[in-house]
Design a protein around this motif. Structure first.
Motif, PDB file in Angstrom:
ATOM      1  N   THR A   1       0.767  -1.119  -0.018  1.00  0.00           N
ATOM      2  CA  THR A   1       0.045   0.060   0.078  1.00  0.00           C
ATOM      3  C   THR A   1       0.826   1.172  -0.033  1.00  0.00           C
ATOM      4  N   PRO A   2       0.307   2.113  -0.489  1.00  0.00           N
ATOM      5  CA  PRO A   2       1.151   3.732  -0.353  1.00  0.00           C
ATOM      6  C   PRO A   2       1.583   3.979   0.974  1.00  0.00           C
ATOM      7  N   PHE A   3       2.944   4.523   1.123  1.00  0.00           N
ATOM      8  CA  PHE A   3       3.345   4.834   2.439  1.00  0.00           C
ATOM      9  C   PHE A   3       2.630   5.918   3.031  1.00  0.00           C
ATOM     10  N   ASP A   4       2.301   5.983   4.343  1.00  0.00           N
ATOM     11  CA  ASP A   4       1.645   6.759   5.234  1.00  0.00           C
ATOM     12  C   ASP A   4       2.588   7.182   6.288  1.00  0.00           C
ATOM     13  N   PRO A   5       3.031   8.357   6.265  1.00  0.00           N
ATOM     14  CA  PRO A   5       3.982   8.673   7.524  1.00  0.00           C
ATOM     15  C   PRO A   5       3.409   8.599   8.947  1.00  0.00           C
ATOM     16  N   ALA A   6       1.789   8.786   8.742  1.00  0.00           N
ATOM     17  CA  ALA A   6       1.006   8.690  10.208  1.00  0.00           C
ATOM     18  C   ALA A   6       1.144   7.220  10.757  1.00  0.00           C
ATOM     19  N   GLN A   7       1.394   6.149   9.834  1.00  0.00           N
ATOM     20  CA  GLN A   7       1.678   5.019  10.476  1.00  0.00           C
ATOM     21  C   GLN A   7       3.096   4.707  11.249  1.00  0.00           C
ATOM     22  N   GLU A   8       3.904   5.502  10.820  1.00  0.00           N
ATOM     23  CA  GLU A   8       5.118   5.228  11.467  1.00  0.00           C
ATOM     24  C   GLU A   8       5.426   6.404  12.389  1.00  0.00           C
ATOM     25  N   ILE A   9       4.743   7.667  12.452  1.00  0.00           N
ATOM     26  CA  ILE A   9       5.137   8.674  13.125  1.00  0.00           C
ATOM     27  C   ILE A   9       3.724   9.497  13.937  1.00  0.00           C
ATOM     28  N   SER A  10       3.961   9.520  15.233  1.00  0.00           N
ATOM     29  CA  SER A  10       2.910  10.029  15.874  1.00  0.00           C
ATOM     30  C   SER A  10       2.821  11.536  16.125  1.00  0.00           C
ATOM     31  N   GLN A  11       3.958  12.009  16.185  1.00  0.00           N
ATOM     32  CA  GLN A  11       4.197  13.473  16.146  1.00  0.00           C
ATOM     33  C   GLN A  11       5.447  13.833  15.830  1.00  0.00           C
ATOM     34  N   LEU A  12       5.374  15.410  15.079  1.00  0.00           N
ATOM     35  CA  LEU A  12       6.558  15.808  14.795  1.00  0.00           C
ATOM     36  C   LEU A  12       6.321  17.334  15.309  1.00  0.00           C
ATOM     37  N   ALA A  13       7.661  17.407  15.979  1.00  0.00           N
ATOM     38  CA  ALA A  13       7.813  18.941  16.669  1.00  0.00           C
ATOM     39  C   ALA A  13       9.082  19.494  16.171  1.00  0.00           C
ATOM     40  N   LEU A  14       9.144  20.799  16.073  1.00  0.00           N
ATOM     41  CA  LEU A  14      10.232  21.642  15.840  1.00  0.00           C
ATOM     42  C   LEU A  14      10.632  22.638  17.075  1.00  0.00           C
ATOM     43  N   TRP A  15      11.840  22.744  17.074  1.00  0.00           N
ATOM     44  CA  TRP A  15      12.393  23.524  18.252  1.00  0.00           C
ATOM     45  C   TRP A  15      12.159  25.109  17.874  1.00  0.00           C
ATOM     46  N   ASP A  16      11.611  25.825  18.688  1.00  0.00           N
ATOM     47  CA  ASP A  16      11.575  27.086  18.687  1.00  0.00           C
ATOM     48  C   ASP A  16      12.622  28.015  19.432  1.00  0.00           C
ATOM     49  N   TRP A  17      13.620  28.442  18.624  1.00  0.00           N
ATOM     50  CA  TRP A  17      14.797  29.037  18.961  1.00  0.00           C
ATOM     51  C   TRP A  17      14.526  30.436  19.719  1.00  0.00           C
ATOM     52  N   GLN A  18      13.429  31.247  19.459  1.00  0.00           N
ATOM     53  CA  GLN A  18      12.727  32.293  20.090  1.00  0.00           C
ATOM     54  C   GLN A  18      12.395  32.083  21.266  1.00  0.00           C
ATOM     55  N   GLU A  19      11.363  31.146  21.356  1.00  0.00           N
ATOM     56  CA  GLU A  19      10.658  30.668  22.686  1.00  0.00           C
ATOM     57  C   GLU A  19      11.183  29.731  23.383  1.00  0.00           C
ATOM     58  N   GLU A  20      12.184  29.161  22.961  1.00  0.00           N
ATOM     59  CA  GLU A  20      12.927  27.918  23.522  1.00  0.00           C
ATOM     60  C   GLU A  20      12.141  26.907  24.140  1.00  0.00           C
ATOM     61  N   GLN A  21      11.227  26.417  23.070  1.00  0.00           N
ATOM     62  CA  GLN A  21      10.231  25.238  23.358  1.00  0.00           C
ATOM     63  C   GLN A  21       9.924  24.463  22.098  1.00  0.00           C
ATOM     64  N   TRP A  22       9.478  23.211  22.271  1.00  0.00           N
ATOM     65  CA  TRP A  22       9.149  22.511  21.113  1.00  0.00           C
ATOM     66  C   TRP A  22       7.720  22.851  20.756  1.00  0.00           C
TER      67      TRP A  22
END
Length: 776
Positions: free
Chosen positions: A703-724
């Motif tokens: 079946t076509p690849f679905d990232p949601a089947q592999e990853i539950s959450q993606l977060a990026l680090w905010d350098w200004q607020e210093e939080q994910w």
């Protein structure tokens, strides 16, 4: 009988003279000097501190208070079974001084011996060494002796030098020292060899400081011209100095007239500079006008060093492995066309069988004389012996010894001496005694092993090395395996010039510019970012030709764990030093580490025929080539739009790892990655960040690849607020796009983009691609 009286008298005389000969004092010169033993005093460079495996210098003084004395000084390396010989000749009432370079292996065991002309040992002393600490080692040359051992805080070990004559003349012996301060001493005492060693040490990363206040002119007097970056002016009293540098409100010091490339450290006071610094190869020279070895200035010296000298961690990141360990696998890769050819033997044996068999039978039968067989067979045997001895064996004998020589030559800058580490492998079957001469300072290679056909480690073999007038003779008796030997020293390298730049206005960055070499070079490669990025520039660079270069930077390859730093000229190193992640000390912050990568020097490597210190008088067939490693200015980046795909440029990684193709393997519920720009690119303003997730290249599913089947959450680090900050999962069809302000919040030019991936199972794989667009 009458003659018996004369016989008894003759016997008595013989016994008398025999007894006199036994009781008489020895008259031979060798025996006469046994009671005339010179007084021996010695000193090791840097008080015996050695960064082993590495070099030191043994400085020996011999005082002869009696008649003429001849003998030999022996240095016995009991670990490697190497004996170094230095012939001695001391006239009556004379004093002689010797400087002997000495290589110290790990687990050292070195002994100094003095033998007279008859081979009798008259002096013996075990040499004591101290391992150099991992942090910077500092030396302060000052006649006042006011230095405490821990006042500078910067140095793990600090020692005082009160006489410049003790500075070593062996360039490699300086490697154990990181920082040297000369305060007020007269440098005109330095010998030409000491000056040359000092230049090589600074060029290879040493930090030289010069001070002295009113005595500063004599501190600079005997330095090589290239190290005198400023000239003292009239002595003045300055007030209002920066308290970080000199706590007292008034300091008496000469004003400095700066050289063309020197940079002032302090702002000018009363129109005069008091400190100046200039880069020199990979090291630096700093001139401080006032007398820093005073109670009120030592704290200032500490702060000056902390601020303006690179830390030991940063210095470690700039090291290429072949500087310390020689590439033994490359050394044993002897070209097959240099070995003896077997076709002559294969052709000879059928002819011999034909002669001794069918041809003899045919001749005997044709002549009808069977008795001729008794003459023909010995004749064929004698003929075969002559052919083997004079013909075939001579062809094989002209091939051996087979000598393979490899040199790694580090060139720190134009006009600077190059550091050479050279290895020799000698294949000498049937040879009972081998000796050769070399101008390079001899040393055992790493291990110094006799190797079997599989090149496994074996036993060390006895070697004798004799020093004489700058030429070294190496002797090996009954070699029972492949002989490996090394030589080290400085060398004037062939000139090489590069003028390269990075053009960023196109879709992919391009390297453009010119190359020119004094000699013919092959396999010319540009190394960037401590060797992690390599771009092949040309296969052949003709001597004297100006070559125009236009290459896409997409052709570079990233090898994060190994890189070209363990492979500078295209051949893997058996003991690589891993820069970056594997070599990064745990005490370094990520930001400091990334900044050090951006400031790393670039190098161009190439292979040239021949070596600086060829083995002489050994005969046989020689194969020699050198790996030249030029430290060059990094390509300058032109202003423009930057499009960069960050794939595999990931550090540090926790809870998994990233591969060069962009695939990410998660081995824990939470995986954190940092994507940064390659070291050869700089960005000033980030405009767009695009993230996509798709199946790894090796994935094949129904079946076509679905990232949601592999990853539950993606977060990026905010350098200004210093939080994910959590974000929607991107796909190849619907990427995550961050524009302008959002892009600048999550991407910091030096620290990159930090990504956190969370999974349910902790064992997943995806392909994550990060694209950055900005301007420079």
């Amino acid at each position: 009988m009458w003659w018996t009286k004369y016989i008894r008298q003759a016997i008595s005389l013989c016994l008398f003279f025999s007894l006199g000969a036994v009781l008489a004092p020895p008259l031979s010169p060798a025996a006469a000097q046994t009671t005339n033993i010179p007084n021996v005093t010695f000193r090791l460079a840097w008080d015996g501190m050695v960064e082993a495996p590495g070099w030191t210098e043994l400085q020996v003084t011999l005082q002869n208070e009696a008649g003429d004395w001849e003998g030999e000084l022996l240095l016995v390396d009991t670990g490697n079974l190497v004996t170094y010989h230095q012939a001695l000749s001391l006239p009556a009432h004379s004093r002689k001084y010797y400087r002997i370079p000495l290589y110290v292996s790990e687990g050292w065991g070195l002994e100094m011996q003095l033998q007279d002309a008859g081979g009798q040992r008259v002096y013996q002393q075990t040499l004591i060494f101290n391992p150099a600490p991992a942090s910077p080692v500092c030396g302060i040359a000052d006649s006042q002796g006011l230095l405490a051992s821990d006042v500078t805080n910067v140095c793990a070990s600090t020692f005082l030098i009160q006489d410049l004559t003790w500075l070593p003349e062996t360039p490699m012996a300086w490697d154990s020292l990181d920082i040297l301060l000369i305060n007020g001493l007269d440098t005109s005492e330095l010998t030409a060899q000491q000056q040359s060693a000092l230049i090589g040490w600074v060029a290879n990363g040493g930090r030289l400081s010069l001070s002295g206040g009113a005595a500063l002119p004599q501190t600079l007097a005997g330095l090589p011209d290239m190290l005198r970056i400023a000239t003292p002016g009239a002595v003045q009293t300055f007030t209002g100095l920066d308290t970080v540098i000199a706590p007292e409100s008034q300091v008496t010091a000469p004003a400095l007239d700066l050289g063309p490339n020197a940079t002032p450290i302090l702002s000018p006071i009363a129109g005069a500079h008091l400190t100046a610094q200039q880069s020199f190869g990979e090291g630096s020279v700093t001139i401080i006008a006032w007398d820093v070895v005073q109670a009120h200035s030592l704290d200032g010296l500490s702060k000056l060093w902390k601020e303006h000298f690179k830390s030991e961690e940063e210095l470690a990141l700039q090291t290429l492995s072949n500087e310390n360990y020689f590439n033994t696998q490359w050394l044993f890769a002897v070209p097959g066309d240099k070995t003896p050819q077997l076709w002559r033997w294969l052709l000879f044996f059928p002819i011999y069988i034909l002669l001794i068999g069918p041809l003899t039978w045919f001749l005997v039968r044709r002549l009808k004389r069977p008795v001729l067989a008794w003459s023909l067979l010995p004749a064929w045997i004698v003929l075969a012996i002559l052919v083997v001895a004079l013909g075939l064996n001579g062809a094989f004998g002209s091939s051996f010894p087979l000598v393979h020589e490899i040199a790694a030559i580090h060139v720190r800058g134009e006009g600077l001496p190059a550091h050479v580490l050279q290895g020799t492998a000698i294949y000498a079957p049937r040879t009972r005694q081998i000796h050769w001469h070399s101008h390079g300072v001899p040393r055992p290679l790493y291990g110094n092993y006799v190797l079997d056909s599989s090149y496994n480690e074996g036993d060390p073999y006895p070697v004798d090395v004799t020093y004489k007038d700058g030429i070294y003779e190496i002797n090996v008796s009954r070699p029972f395996g492949v002989i490996t030997w090394g030589a080290e020293g400085t060398y004037v390298p062939p000139m090489f010039q590069s003028a390269l730049s990075i053009i960023t206005s196109q879709e992919a960055p391009m390297i453009t510019g010119t190359l020119q070499g004094e000699v013919a070079l092959r396999n010319v490669t540009l190394l960037m970012g401590n060797g992690q990025y390599a771009l092949h520039l040309t296969d052949i660079l003709t001597a004297g030709m100006v070559l125009n270069i236009t290459e896409s930077l997409t052709r570079t390859y990233t090898s994060y764990y190994y890189g070209q730093s363990s492979d500078p000229c295209g051949t893997p190193n058996i003991y690589p030093y891993y820069p970056g992640y594997m070599g990064k000390p745990t005490s370094m912050s990520t930001k400091l580490y990334l900044e050090s990568l951006y400031n790393a020097a670039c190098r161009i490597t190439a292979v040239v025929e021949g070596v600086p210190f060829p083995a002489q008088d050994i005969g046989g067939v020689h194969v020699a080539e050198s790996c030249l490693i030029y430290t060059v200015p990094c390509p300058t980046q032109t202003p423009g739009v930057i499009h960069a795909t960050l794939r595999g440029n990931v550090l540090p990684v926790s809870g998994g790892w990233a591969n060069e193709d962009g695939s990410v393997q998660m081995s824990a519920p939470t995986t954190e990655l940092t994507y940064i720009l390659p070291e050869f690119l700089n960005i000033r303003t980030v405009q767009v960040i695009t993230l996509t997730m798709e199946a790894p290249d090796w994935w094949s599913g129904p079946t076509p690849f679905d990232p949601a089947q592999e990853i539950s959450q993606l977060a990026l680090w905010d350098w200004q607020e210093e939080q994910w900050v959590a974000h929607p999962l991107p796909t190849a069809q619907a990427p995550l796009v961050l524009n302008e302000a959002a892009a600048q919040r999550f991407f910091e030019p030096h620290s990159g983009l930090q990504v956190r991936l969370e999974t349910q199972t902790g064992d997943n794989s995806i392909k994550l691609t990060v694209q950055v667009t900005g301007t420079w």
